[in-house]
Write a protein that holds these residues in place. Structure first.
Motif, short mmCIF file in Angstrom:
data_model
loop_
_atom_site.label_atom_id
_atom_site.label_comp_id
_atom_site.label_asym_id
_atom_site.label_seq_id
_atom_site.Cartn_x
_atom_site.Cartn_y
_atom_site.Cartn_z
N SER A 73 0.94 -1.18 -0.04
CA SER A 73 -0.07 -0.27 0.02
C SER A 73 0.78 1.12 0.14
CB SER A 73 -0.81 -0.12 1.20
OG SER A 73 -0.17 0.34 2.37
N ASP A 94 -2.94 4.36 -3.86
CA ASP A 94 -3.04 2.72 -3.62
C ASP A 94 -3.21 2.27 -5.01
OD1 ASP A 94 -2.57 2.69 -0.96
OD2 ASP A 94 -4.62 2.82 -0.52
N GLY A 99 -4.46 -1.69 -1.23
CA GLY A 99 -4.70 -0.75 -0.08
C GLY A 99 -6.41 -0.25 -0.23
#
Length: 311
Positions: A73, A94, A99
């Motif tokens: 992430s 992300d 993420g």
């Protein structure tokens, strides 16, 4: 009778694995933003791509692209994000499949990410310096062929993680067995082990809270699909990275951890020589010098950022 018992046992194991996976996702809950700053969403080909931005929007743009692994992430840039925002307008997405961005069960490939990077830096940023980590470094180098990029700052970039392993991708994508395997791969002891073995040179430099966040992001709905393509070798860019960088009009700087074991410094020297570009080496770091020694990393690249942005 024995066959019936075996089938019943197998069905029970499958049900238990599915129940465990659901329980872990429920425990993980909703994933908070990886970085402090303004939270926004970029709509791209059906994905809602989450990104964080900070700093004065009138200042030069810097886009930070995290590397790829089972629990990746934009949290990767937590150590340098605020400091960069003091002088730049910093944007950190992300990536699709990771993420807070959508994670549908699509076929994740290198070309998907190459196209995403090109579109994102063109639509969300203005002629930015792109900081790319690991595989994202290769995608950024490719994207810079079409997108307006003022410079590239690539951290241990690579285009090749090894041979294709279709069986492994298929395994991790499978509904129950794949979920169980991914849950084991992303248990906290496993994440800690990989951080200490591959990402950081000194175990005590793993940032506080990182493993907890990695565990939480790895237990969101659909979390295994993009990593399945990664471990299967489907995210490798089909380019010679040094030659690709040599062909770009924008300047590039490579940053390498001296102790890196996945993408070694020897490989970094080869890429830098082929690309005829500057190589910065950060001592006592591995794959993530910007996370392990953020102050040293920033000092090492401070002279490069103005050079890259002024191109």
């Amino acid at each position: 009778m024995r066959l019936r018992r075996l089938l019943a046992g197998a069905a029970g194991t499958v049900a238990a694995a599915d129940l465990l996976d659901r329980g872990l996702r429920a425990k993980a809950g909703e994933l908070p933003p990886a970085l402090a700053g303004a939270q926004d969403t970029y709509r791209w080909r059906g994905f809602d791509v989450a990104y964080t931005e900070a700093g004065d929007s009138d200042r030069p743009d810097v886009v930070c692209l995290h590397g790829v692994h089972a629990a990746a992430s934009s949290r990767e840039f937590a150590g340098v994000f605020d400091a960069l925002a003091e002088d730049y307008h910093v944007i950190a997405p992300d990536l699709p499949g990771f993420g807070r961005t959508d994670r549908p069960p699509v076929a994740y490939t290198s070309s998907l990410y190459e196209e995403f990077v090109a579109d994102f830096v063109s639509d969300v940023a203005d002629d930015p310096v792109v900081v790319g980590s690991s595989l994202s470094g290769a995608w950024a180098a490719i994207a810079a062929k079409e997108a307006d990029v003022s410079g590239l700052l690539l951290v241990c970039p690579t285009a090749d993680t090894g041979p294709r392993r279709p069986w492994l991708r298929a395994l991790l994508r499978s509904p129950v067995l794949g979920a169980a395997a991914f849950d084991a791969l992303t248990a906290k002891p496993s994440l800690q082990y990989f951080d200490e073995r591959d990402a950081f040179y000194y175990p005590e430099r793993v940032p506080e809270g990182l493993v907890d966040y990695q565990w939480q992001t790895a237990h969101q709905e659909g979390a295994r699909f993009a990593p399945a393509s990664f471990v299967g070798g489907y995210l490798d860019a089909d380019v010679d990275l040094g030659a690709e960088l040599r062909e770009r009009d924008c300047p590039a700087t490579l940053v390498w951890g001296r102790e890196a074991t996945i993408s070694t410094l020897a490989a970094g020297r080869d890429v830098a020589e082929d690309a005829d570009t500057r190589l910065v080496v950060v001592d006592e770091t591995r794959l993530l010098p910007h996370a392990e020694q953020p102050e040293v990393f920033l000092d090492a690249v401070r002279e490069d950022l103005p050079r890259l942005e002024d191109h």
